[in-house]
Design an enzyme around this catalytic site. Structure first.
Site, PDB file in Angstrom:
ATOM      1  N   SER A  41      -1.355  -3.078  11.148  1.00  0.00           N
ATOM      2  CA  SER A  41      -0.977  -4.041  10.112  1.00  0.00           C
ATOM      3  C   SER A  41       0.281  -4.789  10.570  1.00  0.00           C
ATOM      4  O   SER A  41       1.179  -4.192  11.170  1.00  0.00           O
ATOM      5  CB  SER A  41      -0.677  -3.317   8.800  1.00  0.00           C
ATOM      6  OG  SER A  41      -1.792  -2.549   8.424  1.00  0.00           O
ATOM      7  N   ALA A  42       0.312  -6.092  10.264  1.00  0.00           N
ATOM      8  CA  ALA A  42       1.483  -6.936  10.561  1.00  0.00           C
ATOM      9  C   ALA A  42       1.768  -7.079  12.057  1.00  0.00           C
ATOM     10  O   ALA A  42       2.913  -7.175  12.468  1.00  0.00           O
ATOM     11  CB  ALA A  42       2.720  -6.427   9.829  1.00  0.00           C
ATOM     12  N   CYS A  43       0.708  -7.083  12.878  1.00  0.00           N
ATOM     13  CA  CYS A  43       0.885  -7.354  14.313  1.00  0.00           C
ATOM     14  C   CYS A  43       0.172  -8.646  14.722  1.00  0.00           C
ATOM     15  O   CYS A  43      -0.068  -8.866  15.908  1.00  0.00           O
ATOM     16  CB  CYS A  43       0.376  -6.201  15.163  1.00  0.00           C
ATOM     17  SG  CYS A  43       1.545  -4.827  15.283  1.00  0.00           S
ATOM     18  N   TYR A  77      -1.020  -3.698  -7.001  1.00  0.00           N
ATOM     19  CA  TYR A  77      -0.861  -4.383  -5.716  1.00  0.00           C
ATOM     20  C   TYR A  77      -2.187  -4.421  -4.954  1.00  0.00           C
ATOM     21  O   TYR A  77      -2.885  -3.395  -4.850  1.00  0.00           O
ATOM     22  CB  TYR A  77       0.219  -3.701  -4.843  1.00  0.00           C
ATOM     23  CG  TYR A  77       0.150  -4.221  -3.433  1.00  0.00           C
ATOM     24  CD1 TYR A  77       0.668  -5.491  -3.137  1.00  0.00           C
ATOM     25  CD2 TYR A  77      -0.534  -3.539  -2.440  1.00  0.00           C
ATOM     26  CE1 TYR A  77       0.525  -6.029  -1.857  1.00  0.00           C
ATOM     27  CE2 TYR A  77      -0.677  -4.072  -1.161  1.00  0.00           C
ATOM     28  CZ  TYR A  77      -0.151  -5.309  -0.881  1.00  0.00           C
ATOM     29  OH  TYR A  77      -0.312  -5.849   0.374  1.00  0.00           O
ATOM     30  N   ARG A  97       1.822 -12.314  -0.378  1.00  0.00           N
ATOM     31  CA  ARG A  97       0.468 -12.555   0.129  1.00  0.00           C
ATOM     32  C   ARG A  97      -0.145 -13.844  -0.399  1.00  0.00           C
ATOM     33  O   ARG A  97       0.237 -14.351  -1.451  1.00  0.00           O
ATOM     34  CB  ARG A  97      -0.436 -11.396  -0.330  1.00  0.00           C
ATOM     35  CG  ARG A  97      -0.031 -10.027   0.203  1.00  0.00           C
ATOM     36  CD  ARG A  97      -0.512  -9.842   1.592  1.00  0.00           C
ATOM     37  NE  ARG A  97      -0.082  -8.589   2.193  1.00  0.00           N
ATOM     38  CZ  ARG A  97      -0.770  -7.946   3.141  1.00  0.00           C
ATOM     39  NH1 ARG A  97      -1.921  -8.420   3.564  1.00  0.00           N
ATOM     40  NH2 ARG A  97      -0.300  -6.844   3.680  1.00  0.00           N
ATOM     41  N   THR A 106      -4.312 -11.981  11.826  1.00  0.00           N
ATOM     42  CA  THR A 106      -4.730 -13.249  11.211  1.00  0.00           C
ATOM     43  C   THR A 106      -4.401 -14.411  12.155  1.00  0.00           C
ATOM     44  O   THR A 106      -5.202 -15.342  12.317  1.00  0.00           O
ATOM     45  CB  THR A 106      -4.058 -13.421   9.840  1.00  0.00           C
ATOM     46  OG1 THR A 106      -4.375 -12.267   9.046  1.00  0.00           O
ATOM     47  CG2 THR A 106      -4.559 -14.659   9.116  1.00  0.00           C
ATOM     48  N   ASN A 107      -3.239 -14.349  12.818  1.00  0.00           N
ATOM     49  CA  ASN A 107      -2.874 -15.429  13.741  1.00  0.00           C
ATOM     50  C   ASN A 107      -3.833 -15.506  14.935  1.00  0.00           C
ATOM     51  O   ASN A 107      -4.245 -16.593  15.342  1.00  0.00           O
ATOM     52  CB  ASN A 107      -1.443 -15.243  14.255  1.00  0.00           C
ATOM     53  CG  ASN A 107      -0.409 -15.473  13.160  1.00  0.00           C
ATOM     54  OD1 ASN A 107      -0.736 -15.998  12.094  1.00  0.00           O
ATOM     55  ND2 ASN A 107       0.817 -15.078  13.403  1.00  0.00           N
ATOM     56  N   ASN A 165      -1.984 -16.912  23.676  1.00  0.00           N
ATOM     57  CA  ASN A 165      -2.747 -15.670  23.867  1.00  0.00           C
ATOM     58  C   ASN A 165      -4.165 -15.975  24.360  1.00  0.00           C
ATOM     59  O   ASN A 165      -4.830 -15.119  24.935  1.00  0.00           O
ATOM     60  CB  ASN A 165      -2.793 -14.853  22.570  1.00  0.00           C
ATOM     61  CG  ASN A 165      -1.415 -14.290  22.230  1.00  0.00           C
ATOM     62  OD1 ASN A 165      -0.575 -14.119  23.113  1.00  0.00           O
ATOM     63  ND2 ASN A 165      -1.172 -14.016  20.959  1.00  0.00           N
ATOM     64  N   ARG A 172       0.849  -1.184   0.000  1.00  0.00           N
ATOM     65  CA  ARG A 172       0.000   0.000   0.000  1.00  0.00           C
ATOM     66  C   ARG A 172       0.888   1.237   0.000  1.00  0.00           C
ATOM     67  O   ARG A 172       1.985   1.229   0.538  1.00  0.00           O
ATOM     68  CB  ARG A 172      -0.884   0.037   1.254  1.00  0.00           C
ATOM     69  CG  ARG A 172      -2.016  -0.977   1.236  1.00  0.00           C
ATOM     70  CD  ARG A 172      -2.934  -0.779   2.440  1.00  0.00           C
ATOM     71  NE  ARG A 172      -2.330  -1.196   3.676  1.00  0.00           N
ATOM     72  CZ  ARG A 172      -1.829  -0.393   4.595  1.00  0.00           C
ATOM     73  NH1 ARG A 172      -1.862   0.923   4.422  1.00  0.00           N
ATOM     74  NH2 ARG A 172      -1.295  -0.853   5.702  1.00  0.00           N
ATOM     75  N   HIS A 229     -10.868  -1.725  11.659  1.00  0.00           N
ATOM     76  CA  HIS A 229      -9.772  -2.607  11.228  1.00  0.00           C
ATOM     77  C   HIS A 229      -9.605  -3.694  12.294  1.00  0.00           C
ATOM     78  O   HIS A 229      -8.646  -3.669  13.063  1.00  0.00           O
ATOM     79  CB  HIS A 229      -8.507  -1.751  11.089  1.00  0.00           C
ATOM     80  CG  HIS A 229      -7.371  -2.412  10.384  1.00  0.00           C
ATOM     81  ND1 HIS A 229      -6.069  -1.959  10.490  1.00  0.00           N
ATOM     82  CD2 HIS A 229      -7.308  -3.485   9.560  1.00  0.00           C
ATOM     83  CE1 HIS A 229      -5.271  -2.705   9.758  1.00  0.00           C
ATOM     84  NE2 HIS A 229      -5.988  -3.649   9.186  1.00  0.00           N
ATOM     85  N   LYS A 242      -9.552  -2.166   1.680  1.00  0.00           N
ATOM     86  CA  LYS A 242      -9.223  -0.990   2.492  1.00  0.00           C
ATOM     87  C   LYS A 242      -9.991   0.242   2.010  1.00  0.00           C
ATOM     88  O   LYS A 242     -10.450   1.055   2.812  1.00  0.00           O
ATOM     89  CB  LYS A 242      -7.716  -0.714   2.428  1.00  0.00           C
ATOM     90  CG  LYS A 242      -6.859  -1.876   2.894  1.00  0.00           C
ATOM     91  CD  LYS A 242      -7.138  -2.265   4.309  1.00  0.00           C
ATOM     92  CE  LYS A 242      -6.153  -3.322   4.796  1.00  0.00           C
ATOM     93  NZ  LYS A 242      -6.419  -3.739   6.179  1.00  0.00           N
ATOM     94  N   ARG A 246       2.441  -2.976  19.565  1.00  0.00           N
ATOM     95  CA  ARG A 246       3.721  -3.636  19.777  1.00  0.00           C
ATOM     96  C   ARG A 246       4.575  -2.695  20.619  1.00  0.00           C
ATOM     97  O   ARG A 246       5.119  -1.724  20.093  1.00  0.00           O
ATOM     98  CB  ARG A 246       4.346  -3.878  18.393  1.00  0.00           C
ATOM     99  CG  ARG A 246       5.618  -4.643  18.342  1.00  0.00           C
ATOM    100  CD  ARG A 246       6.145  -4.658  16.913  1.00  0.00           C
ATOM    101  NE  ARG A 246       5.492  -5.652  16.084  1.00  0.00           N
ATOM    102  CZ  ARG A 246       5.904  -6.914  15.961  1.00  0.00           C
ATOM    103  NH1 ARG A 246       6.972  -7.321  16.587  1.00  0.00           N
ATOM    104  NH2 ARG A 246       5.263  -7.751  15.173  1.00  0.00           N
ATOM    105  N   ASP A 295      -9.602  -9.217   9.397  1.00  0.00           N
ATOM    106  CA  ASP A 295      -9.076  -7.887   9.062  1.00  0.00           C
ATOM    107  C   ASP A 295     -10.068  -6.740   9.262  1.00  0.00           C
ATOM    108  O   ASP A 295      -9.671  -5.662   9.658  1.00  0.00           O
ATOM    109  CB  ASP A 295      -8.583  -7.892   7.609  1.00  0.00           C
ATOM    110  CG  ASP A 295      -7.687  -6.697   7.280  1.00  0.00           C
ATOM    111  OD1 ASP A 295      -6.841  -6.345   8.123  1.00  0.00           O
ATOM    112  OD2 ASP A 295      -7.842  -6.117   6.193  1.00  0.00           O
TER     113      ASP A 295
END
Ligand code: OXD
Ligand code: MN
Length: 592
Positions: free
Chosen positions: A248-250, A197, A376, A253-254, A503, A69, A226, A206, A407, A277
């Site tokens: 994002s990226a924290c 992309y 991705r 999804t997990n 968690n 992005r 989000h 988004k 984080r 998401d």
């Protein structure tokens, strides 16, 4: 096709500008989709992977200058600059249309324009909104068919619908100097040009489901966030739902697909994924806040996804998936990425399309990576082994708890609970993440990312916070609001908390707080668990003292944070609600 003249006139006007050779309406049929895949394989746009090992899976590579992005080229175009606010880039709508019209002029010459009618949300739901994306990319069509509900049935449902989000996308020349992702919330319009992309071109995600939807949510009295949505089922079969926002990226999804630790699994606890998401939230007739995931698939980050970190996500990618910018294993005609396993392919092509020698791989040197760090998978949600049976439920799921997370190496404890909705909104507004050694630049730099929405709010951030406060006043039985931090580090910079499936131990405390079955200690920042109330049974190397450390509130670090928060509020500007400044002053006073 359709008799809807709103749609027909707009498609005609956009075609007059972009001048495609053909116009094809996407119906979602197997035959049409298969024909598009064949055409994209023939042109090299996608590569068909091993049908036995990865049935119905494809690989795509973007241009090397087009892999993420582009926040600095993303604009919110409201008539008044203040309505977009200081956090967003702004262009005056007329000037922006004029500027981009020049880029769109004739951009589809020699190409086909695909018309994709799609819905965000399940048809027949109060939550659902419609969109049409016009694009000159088959890759976009194939992704939208996974990420949204799209095709003839949606177009039929839109027959008498004047309201839909008008999305126009052209790859044009993929010129990064003329790449623009522009939103016109007052016109329900999105224009995206010179990118291929995902986050810039799958306009349902988004652009619509967060930026335009957040604007509509404020106007119409609901929220677009989000957030992942998960259901936690207890041994009696009762399921409680949690929505959680992380930058994002924290690890959204997990967390959304968490596998419970053995101690919970053997008692019969289960976790179900509703979304990873985006959440749309509305007040239900019962006075609770209800949520749907408006998407139909996952656009997940591949590197780091493996059998241990997220077996459910990995399983979702084993069929019907489009991989973007990962390694192509030529021996098996399958895919690989860093962190998948310890067996990198010997004969392989990297994400740039060059031969890749895994022996030269050096973790510190990004140029040696086989897969792009932001590579991705686009996977069908229904292929996820832990997909919730409420995934398609038009009424959504009732939310018991909202979690914010960031984080932070020291400041935020493992978990704390806000004092109430207004304080919870404050907690969301001060969300932040620190840069890690893994990324270029200084370590430990704090980026404020309120509600994880910094790149995604389609209007003034101050108004967005005011909307949160208003919603709180209108929800008779609101969710309780918490903050978590999985990323506290020790003196060596190593993570203290094991994270991933463990968690769930924190989620159990959160739900116990919502039930009122566990006490907590009030601290200046909120309610923190008594250390012995976090279950550490069977958790190697973690003692009650470890938990005590993870839960400690470092007053000096918080006091230092206050100035940073105030500076950030000042940057957001005049529309920051007074209630949030009051919360900031109250926090400062409690810290002493
Ligand atoms: C993101 C994503 O960037 O979900 O947040 O792709
Ligand atoms: Mn996201």
């Amino acid at each position: 096709m359709t008799g809807n003249t709103h749609i027909l006139n707009w498609v005609r006007d956009m075609a007059a500008m972009t001048q495609p050779d053909n116009i094809v309406w996407i119906d979602g049929s197997k035959e049409q989709t298969e024909a598009l895949r064949r055409e994209a394989c023939a042109s090299g746009e996608i590569i068909k992977l091993n049908e036995e090992l990865l049935p119905n899976c494809y690989l795509h590579r973007t241009a090397v200058n087009d892999v993420a992005r582009v926040e600095d080229r993303t604009f919110i175009c409201t008539s008044k600059k203040d309505d977009a606010g200081n956090i967003n880039n702004w262009m005056e709508p007329k000037a922006c249309y004029e500027k981009l019209s020049k880029l769109f002029q004739g951009s589809m010459k020699g190409r086909t324009m695909y018309v994709i009618p799609y819905a965000m949300g399940q048809l027949g739901s109060d939550f659902t909104k419609y969109g049409i994306e016009l694009t000159d990319s088959i890759y976009v069509v194939l992704n939208m068919l996974i990420m949204t509900r799209a095709g003839a049935h949606v177009l039929a449902a839109m027959e008498n619908e004047p309201h839909f989000i008008k999305g126009l996308h052209s790859k044009a020349d993929l010129d990064e100097n003329n790449r623009y992702i522009c939103h016109f919330p007052e016109d329900n319009t999105i224009w995206s040009v010179n990118s291929g992309y995902g986050g810039n071109v799958l306009l349902g995600k988004k652009c619509f489901a967060l930026r335009i939807a957040s604007y509509l949510g404020r106007k119409e009295g609901w929220m677009a966030e989000h957030m992942l949505i998960l259901g936690l089922e207890d041994p009696k079969g009762e399921i409680r739902y949690i929505a959680a926002a992380f930058p994002s990226a924290c690890g959204k999804t997990n967390l959304a697909m968490l596998i419970p630790p053995e101690i919970y699994k053997k008692q019969g606890y289960k976790v179900w994924c509703v979304g990873d998401d985006i959440a749309w939230l509305r007040i239900g007739r019962d006075g609770r806040l209800w949520a749907v995931n408006p998407e139909n698939g996952f656009f997940g980050v591949a590197p780091g996804t493996n059998e241990k970190s997220n077996p459910n996500a990995l399983a979702s990618t084993r069929r019907d998936t489009i991989f973007t910018n990962v390694v192509h294993d030529l021996d098996t005609n399958t895919v690989w990425w860093e962190g998948l396993n310890d067996h990198p392919p010997v004969h392989a092509i990297d994400w740039k399309g060059n031969p890749w020698d895994y022996r030269k791989f050096d973790k510190k040197d990004k140029s040696t990576y086989g897969a792009h760090p932001n590579s991705r998978f686009t996977s069908v949600a229904k292929n996820c082994p832990c997909v919730s049976d409420k995934f398609d439920d038009p009424t959504g799921v009732p939310i018991t708890a909202i979690i914010f997370g960031g984080r932070r190496a020291r400041t935020a404890p493992l978990v704390y609970q806000s004092f109430g909705w207004q304080h919870g909104t404050f907690v969301g507004s001060i969300m932040a993440s620190e840069t890690t050694a893994a990324a270029a630049g200084a370590v430990g730099v704090v980026r404020r990312d309120p509600m994880a929405m910094r790149p995604f709010v389609g209007y003034n951030m101050g108004d967005y916070w005011a909307h949160w406060l208003d919603m709180g006043k209108q929800i008779p039985n609101p969710p309780k609001i918490f903050h978590v931090n999985w990323f506290r580090t020790d003196g060596n910079g190593d993570f203290i908390w094991p994270g991933f499936g463990d968690n769930m131990r924190v989620l159990m405390w959160i739900l116990a707080r919502c039930e009122g079955t566990v006490a907590a200690q009030p601290t200046p920042i909120g309610y923190v668990p008594h250390p012995e109330d976090i279950n550490i049974e069977d958790l190697d190397g973690v003692t009650v003292d470890t938990i005590r450390d993870l839960l400690s509130v470092d007053r000096e670090a918080w006091k230092a944070d206050i100035d940073h928060i105030r500076e950030f509020y000042e940057m957001v500007g005049e529309r920051v609600p007074a209630a949030l400044y009051e919360e900031l002053a109250a926090l400062e006073a409690r810290l002493g």
